[in-house]
Design an enzyme around this catalytic site. Structure first.
Site, PDB file in Angstrom:
ATOM      1  N   LYS A  13      14.632  76.499  51.870  1.00 33.38           N
ATOM      2  CA  LYS A  13      13.940  77.775  52.063  1.00 33.38           C
ATOM      3  C   LYS A  13      12.568  77.603  52.709  1.00 33.38           C
ATOM      4  CE  LYS A  13      12.507  78.281  47.224  1.00 33.38           C
ATOM      5  NZ  LYS A  13      12.727  76.839  46.925  1.00 33.38           N
ATOM      6  N   ARG A  88       9.032  83.067  40.950  1.00 30.72           N
ATOM      7  CA  ARG A  88       9.974  82.093  40.404  1.00 30.72           C
ATOM      8  C   ARG A  88      10.416  82.468  39.004  1.00 30.72           C
ATOM      9  NH1 ARG A  88       8.332  77.402  43.631  1.00 30.72           N
ATOM     10  NH2 ARG A  88       9.882  75.767  43.528  1.00 30.72           N
ATOM     11  N   ARG A 127      14.530  63.374  50.937  1.00 28.40           N
ATOM     12  CA  ARG A 127      13.386  64.106  51.476  1.00 28.40           C
ATOM     13  C   ARG A 127      12.143  63.205  51.508  1.00 28.40           C
ATOM     14  NH1 ARG A 127      12.608  70.343  49.841  1.00 28.40           N
ATOM     15  NH2 ARG A 127      11.257  69.746  48.139  1.00 28.40           N
ATOM     16  N   ARG A 160       7.813  62.552  47.398  1.00 26.54           N
ATOM     17  CA  ARG A 160       6.954  63.293  46.472  1.00 26.54           C
ATOM     18  C   ARG A 160       7.352  62.994  45.033  1.00 26.54           C
ATOM     19  NH1 ARG A 160       7.270  69.399  48.556  1.00 26.54           N
ATOM     20  NH2 ARG A 160       7.949  69.683  46.418  1.00 26.54           N
ATOM     21  N   ARG A 171      14.040  70.011  37.690  1.00 26.81           N
ATOM     22  CA  ARG A 171      13.713  71.202  38.497  1.00 26.81           C
ATOM     23  C   ARG A 171      14.935  72.097  38.668  1.00 26.81           C
ATOM     24  NH1 ARG A 171      11.001  69.199  43.870  1.00 26.81           N
ATOM     25  NH2 ARG A 171      10.431  71.373  44.152  1.00 26.81           N
TER      26      ARG A 171
HETATM   27  P1  AMP Z   1       7.851  73.999  45.806  1.00 27.21           P
HETATM   28  O1  AMP Z   1       7.112  73.271  46.866  1.00 27.21           O
HETATM   29  O2  AMP Z   1       7.965  75.489  46.071  1.00 27.21           O
HETATM   30  O3  AMP Z   1       9.181  73.394  45.451  1.00 27.21           O
HETATM   31  O4  AMP Z   1       6.939  73.908  44.477  1.00 27.21           O
HETATM   32  C1  AMP Z   1       6.637  72.670  43.887  1.00 27.21           C
HETATM   33  C2  AMP Z   1       6.236  72.885  42.431  1.00 27.21           C
HETATM   34  O5  AMP Z   1       5.092  73.749  42.350  1.00 27.21           O
HETATM   35  C3  AMP Z   1       7.285  73.555  41.547  1.00 27.21           C
HETATM   36  O6  AMP Z   1       8.239  72.653  41.052  1.00 27.21           O
HETATM   37  C4  AMP Z   1       6.409  74.140  40.447  1.00 27.21           C
HETATM   38  O7  AMP Z   1       5.992  73.135  39.523  1.00 27.21           O
HETATM   39  C5  AMP Z   1       5.182  74.585  41.205  1.00 27.21           C
HETATM   40  N1  AMP Z   1       5.311  75.989  41.673  1.00 27.21           N
HETATM   41  C6  AMP Z   1       5.380  76.434  42.958  1.00 27.21           C
HETATM   42  N2  AMP Z   1       5.491  77.770  42.996  1.00 27.21           N
HETATM   43  C7  AMP Z   1       5.504  78.186  41.708  1.00 27.21           C
HETATM   44  C8  AMP Z   1       5.610  79.460  41.080  1.00 27.21           C
HETATM   45  N3  AMP Z   1       5.758  80.585  41.793  1.00 27.21           N
HETATM   46  N4  AMP Z   1       5.587  79.504  39.729  1.00 27.21           N
HETATM   47  C9  AMP Z   1       5.447  78.390  38.992  1.00 27.21           C
HETATM   48  N5  AMP Z   1       5.358  77.162  39.504  1.00 27.21           N
HETATM   49  C10 AMP Z   1       5.381  77.047  40.855  1.00 27.21           C
END
Ligand code: AMP
Length: 213
Positions: A13, A88, A127, A160, A171
């Site tokens: 996404k 989320r 990744r 990462r 996750r």
């Molecule tokens: P992403 O890059 O979107 O996969 O986000 C990486 C991490 O950031 C996630 O696994 C969460 O720990 C945190 N995170 C990002 N967006 C949110 C959100 N809207 N609510 C809570 N945690 C978030």
């Protein structure tokens, strides 16, 4: 145009959100990117967020919602945006709706990029992210020109912390428990659009642009 991207971590996404932002000239707002920038700059928010992110957990709603609402009120977001990684949870989605309804606005599309869990695990283990600019690559599906080196800025590519296999499994379970209910939430509002995320990046993008027009 106000768009939300839904889908499991690793469904692609983020990649699609960047392309949508470019095509429709709207900002790409990624809460994950905002947190990572805060971690890099060692802010108080970054320090708090990191403890959750490294374990594959969601950052608590109260640390996320105000940040996003504030970002959406900035000048560049007045004609729309593509939200990547937010909301989320159901409380985040409700908070977003409340903030938008105060301005007589609402989300136009919730695009759900569907990928089965087995594919997600294969994808995420490959990744790689740039340690400096955050650009993302995949050892098989989207390799950099030179192994381990960022095409954009030349810095080293890393796996990462939250893309490590044990964190990915966590996750995914967090996604199913807390984020997947948003599909029903936006189905109820009549704005969900499902896209098959197992196709190639260009095919997925074509499918999305057919929907968005
Ligand atoms: P992403 O890059 O979107 O996969 O986000 C990486 C991490 O950031 C996630 O696994 C969460 O720990 C945190 N995170 C990002 N967006 C949110 C959100 N809207 N609510 C809570 N945690 C978030």
């Amino acid at each position: 145009m106000k768009i939300i991207m839904l889908g499991a971590p690793g469904a692609g996404k983020g990649t699609q959100a960047k392309r949508i932002a470019e095509k429709y000239s709207i900002p790409h707002i990624s809460t994950g990117d905002i947190f990572r920038a805060n971690i890099k700059n060692n802010t108080e928010l970054g320090q708090k967020a990191k403890t959750y992110m490294d374990q594959g957990l969601l950052v608590p709603d109260e640390l996320v919602v105000d940040l996003v609402v504030d970002r959406l009120s900035q000048e560049d977001a007045k004609n729309g945006y593509v939200l990547d990684g937010f909301p989320r949870t159901i409380p985040q989605a409700e908070a977003l709706d409340t903030a938008l309804s105060k301005k007589s606005e609402s989300v136009d599309y919730a695009v759900d990029v569907e990928v089965p869990d087995g594919d997600i695990i294969d994808r995420m283990s490959g990744r790689r992210s740039c340690s400096q600019c955050g650009a993302s690559y995949h050892v098989t599906f989207n390799p950099p020109k030179e192994e381990g080196v960022c095409d954009a800025c030349g810095a080293a590519l890393i796996l990462r912390e939250d893309d490590k296999p044990e964190t990915v499994a966590k996750r995914l379970s967090v996604y199913h428990e807390q984020t997947q209910p948003l599909i029903d939430y936006y189905t109820g509002k009549g704005i969900i659009k499902e896209v098959d995320g197992t196709m190639g990046m260009d095919e997925v993008f074509d499918a999305i642009t057919k929907i968005l027009g």
